[in-house]
Design a protein around this motif. Structure first.
Motif, PDB file in Angstrom:
ATOM      1  N   SER A  22       0.837  -1.209   0.000  1.00 56.02           N
ATOM      2  CA  SER A  22       0.000   0.000   0.000  1.00 56.02           C
ATOM      3  C   SER A  22       0.867   1.251   0.000  1.00 56.02           C
ATOM      4  O   SER A  22       0.558   2.234  -0.675  1.00 56.02           O
ATOM      5  CB  SER A  22      -0.922   0.005   1.216  1.00 56.02           C
ATOM      6  OG  SER A  22      -1.766  -1.109   1.194  1.00 56.02           O
ATOM      7  N   ASP A  72      -5.702  -0.563  -4.815  1.00 59.43           N
ATOM      8  CA  ASP A  72      -5.312  -1.311  -3.616  1.00 59.43           C
ATOM      9  C   ASP A  72      -6.377  -2.378  -3.330  1.00 59.43           C
ATOM     10  O   ASP A  72      -7.449  -2.055  -2.833  1.00 59.43           O
ATOM     11  CB  ASP A  72      -5.182  -0.358  -2.428  1.00 59.43           C
ATOM     12  CG  ASP A  72      -4.395  -0.979  -1.291  1.00 59.43           C
ATOM     13  OD1 ASP A  72      -4.282  -2.227  -1.271  1.00 59.43           O
ATOM     14  OD2 ASP A  72      -3.897  -0.226  -0.440  1.00 59.43           O
ATOM     15  N   GLU A  73      -6.077  -3.600  -3.660  1.00 66.83           N
ATOM     16  CA  GLU A  73      -7.003  -4.721  -3.450  1.00 66.83           C
ATOM     17  C   GLU A  73      -8.426  -4.400  -3.907  1.00 66.83           C
ATOM     18  O   GLU A  73      -9.360  -4.432  -3.108  1.00 66.83           O
ATOM     19  CB  GLU A  73      -6.984  -5.146  -1.986  1.00 66.83           C
ATOM     20  CG  GLU A  73      -5.591  -5.542  -1.547  1.00 66.83           C
ATOM     21  CD  GLU A  73      -5.570  -6.151  -0.147  1.00 66.83           C
ATOM     22  OE1 GLU A  73      -6.527  -6.847   0.200  1.00 66.83           O
ATOM     23  OE2 GLU A  73      -4.588  -5.930   0.562  1.00 66.83           O
ATOM     24  N   GLN A  85      -8.544   0.832  -0.883  1.00 63.22           N
ATOM     25  CA  GLN A  85      -9.208  -0.387  -0.455  1.00 63.22           C
ATOM     26  C   GLN A  85     -10.651  -0.042  -0.098  1.00 63.22           C
ATOM     27  O   GLN A  85     -10.900   0.979   0.528  1.00 63.22           O
ATOM     28  CB  GLN A  85      -8.499  -0.928   0.774  1.00 63.22           C
ATOM     29  CG  GLN A  85      -8.004  -2.337   0.576  1.00 63.22           C
ATOM     30  CD  GLN A  85      -7.216  -2.809   1.770  1.00 63.22           C
ATOM     31  OE1 GLN A  85      -7.777  -3.152   2.781  1.00 63.22           O
ATOM     32  NE2 GLN A  85      -5.915  -2.824   1.645  1.00 63.22           N
TER      33      GLN A  85
HETATM   34 MG   LIG Z   1      -2.273  -2.822   2.255  1.00 60.32          MG
END
Ligand SMILES: [Mg+2]
Ligand SMILES: Nc1ncnc2c1ncn2[C@@H]1O[C@H](COP(=O)(O)OP(=O)(O)O)[C@@H](O)[C@H]1O
Lengths: 285, 267
Positions: A45, A167-168, A87
């Motif tokens: 991240s 991010d994801e 995220q």
């Molecule tokens: Mg992370």
């Protein structure tokens, strides 16, 4: 034109057990699709937040198309160039209507009022969402989780970024939703958007990415083409990381004397390789 | 924009003061605060100050930390002090600075009230510095529980307080993430005029509110799933218990009080 990390280090504080980024150098070509893999806490991240200048290096330099992220004057240009998908991006929804939420970014980066409607509709269409009047006027909080994520993504696409740092983006979606978002990412990449994506699923990364960045304890361990990274399972295993299912089958078959030829890392490739495999002139295994 | 939040002021040195029962600390500090108002001579004020210094020493909290903790009220302290100095009149005039006269009574009030206020703040701060916030809420529950018969929901109040404390770091993290996300969408939190900045609060506050609802929902479900039913018959993971150390502390406090009374009468 590319994303360049030059000896980038980043520390969260004097008490951190190790640097969140430690002398990371790499070049990500525009137009590519890069997957970042690594354990929780490995600095993925932190790496990603450097791409759009949310974080600036403690030492070293990050250049986006030649613009230095540490340079305050370039900040606005970099933010426009790089879309950042945090995220659970749906957690950033706030406006009363879907339209207002998607229009937030363009409004703050100097789009004209009369262009807004076309920008909003275009970004929704790019995500294969039909921009009906009903949808645009509804509250984002009334939508389902998967829909909310698309609205949030549309809000980022509305700024017409050339690079997407994600991010994801698949976390928290059901398998069907994951596949849909994954396909959309691939489509955006085919349209020319550079994508840098963090994911914990090797199978999904293998399906869409062409390059992989392997992180461990703040260091960039490896950066290369997908087939190269996943063809060395021992290296990944030492870092506690896995390889895609398809590649596991490839190696297992090889161990048992079935050589499928070229290395495979997606299920489609595996199926094709098995279908093409001939034993002594007889089809199939 | 960075959000750094520390919960309360708790500064753990594991000293004997830290280990005292929180209820004792709260009661004694209240009694002490009342005592401060009876200290009207220099000797008594010195006596009070000595007690506070001794407590700070015993708590092993560095003086620097204590000073830092009372810094927010420092401005107020100085302001109140100066008001007393300039506006309380009586006795001999000591100085005449144009329209302002400083009198003997003013100087007296300046010292008494400034120090009185300082003592109160330090006493309260010491409790906060040496007591874990969770223990404070436990103590609150235990001290309010006699009022439960009168219909005061003591357990619920302290539960609410401890949940609120528990979620402060969560929300500060969440706020940081939302600020990042919105600034990635072109929101500029660092420049712009006042109205623009106030408008930018909405994209932060609304998601933060939504997230607190989510957390509340999840927490309620988790508590339900563990058969949480409220105060009646509940025990605690850490039971508060008065032990020898607490008794000793109380005896010392009683002696301190007696000496205070003696000083007040005979001096
Ligand atoms: Mg992370
Ligand atoms: N806000 C923060 N404050 C202090 N340390 C942090 C913070 N965010 C991350 N870290 C630390 O930095 C390191 C890298 O974190 P991160 O980039 O979030 O890793 P990943 O995304 O790979 O899980 C970890 O050791 C983590 O504990």
């Amino acid at each position: 034109m590319s994303i360049v990390f030059d000896q980038v280090s980043y520390t969260y504080g004097p008490n951190a057990p190790y640097q969140a980024l430690n002398q990371v150098s790499c070049t990500i070509e525009l137009g590519s699709f890069s997957g970042i893999i690594g354990h929780t806490g490995s600095g993925k991240s932190t790496f990603l937040e450097h791409i759009n200048g949310l974080k600036t290096p403690s030492s070293g330099k990050v250049l986006i198309n030649g613009l230095d992220t540490s340079n305050k004057e370039d900040k606005k240009d970099i933010r426009k160039l790089v879309g950042f998908v945090a995220q659970n991006p749906e957690h950033q929804l706030f406006a009363e209507t879907v339209f207002d939420d998607i229009a937030f970014g363009p409004l703050h980066t100097g789009a004209k009022e009369e262009e807004l409607t076309s920008i909003v509709e275009k970004s929704l269409r790019r995500l294969e969402v039909e921009p009906t009047a009903e949808l645009l006027a509804s509250s984002p909080f009334d939508l389902s989780g998967g829909q909310q994520r698309r609205i949030a993504l549309a809000g980022i696409l509305a700024m017409e970024p050339q690079i997407l740092a994600m991010d994801e983006p698949l976390a928290g979606l059901d398998p069907q939703g994951r596949q849909q978002v994954l396909k959309l990412c691939q489509k955006l990449n085919n349209e020319g958007i550079t994508i840098v994506m963090i994911s914990h699923s090797m199978d999904e990364i293998a399906e869409v990415a062409d390059h992989i960045i392997v992180m461990n304890k703040g260091e960039l361990i490896e950066h290369g083409r997908v087939e190269k990274i996943f063809s060395e399972p021992e290296k990944l295993k030492r870092l506690g990381l896995d390889i895609p299912e398809a590649s596991k089958y490839y190696f297992e078959l090889k161990k048992r004397g079935v050589d499928l030829g070229d290395f495979v890392y997606t299920l489609d490739q595996l199926a094709d390789a098995i279908a093409a495999y001939k034993v002594g002139g007889v089809d199939g295994i | 924009m960075a959000f750094k939040v520390t919960i309360g002021q708790f500064y753990n040195t594991k000293s004997i003061i830290h280990k005292l029962d929180p209820r004792i600390k709260i009661l004694v500090s209240f009694a002490f605060m009342v005592l401060v108002f009876f200290a009207d001579s220099i000797v008594l004020n010195v006596y009070i100050a000595l007690a506070l210094l001794a407590l700070i020493y015993l708590s092993k909290v560095p003086l620097k930390v204590v000073l830092k903790a009372i810094r927010p009220v420092f401005f107020f302290l100085v302001l109140a002090g100066l008001m007393n100095l300039f506006f309380v009149q009586g006795g001999n005039v000591l100085a005449n600075l144009g329209p302002i006269t400083i009198s003997e009574a003013g100087l007296n009030a300046f010292f008494i009230y400034t120090f009185r206020f300082l003592f109160l703040v330090v006493a309260g701060t010491l409790v906060a510095l040496t007591t874990n916030p969770i223990q404070l809420t436990d103590a609150l529950e235990s001290m309010l529980s006699p009022l439960q018969k009168l219909g005061l929901p003591a357990h619920e109040l302290s539960m609410m307080l401890s949940i609120a404390l528990r979620f402060i770091p969560t929300f500060s993290k969440e706020a940081e993430r939302i600020i990042k996300a919105q600034s990635s969408r072109g929101a500029d939190f660092e420049s712009g005029n006042l109205i623009e900045r106030v408008k930018l609060f909405i994209p932060i506050i609304v998601p933060l509110f939504a997230s607190s609802m989510r957390h509340a929902d999840n927490l309620a479900n988790a508590m339900d799933a563990r058969c949480y039913t409220g105060g009646e018959g509940r025990t605690h993971y850490r039971e508060l218990a008065i032990d020898k150390r607490d008794i000793t502390a109380l005896i010392i406090c009683a002696i301190y009080l007696l000496v205070f009374i003696a000083l007040k009468i005979y001096l």
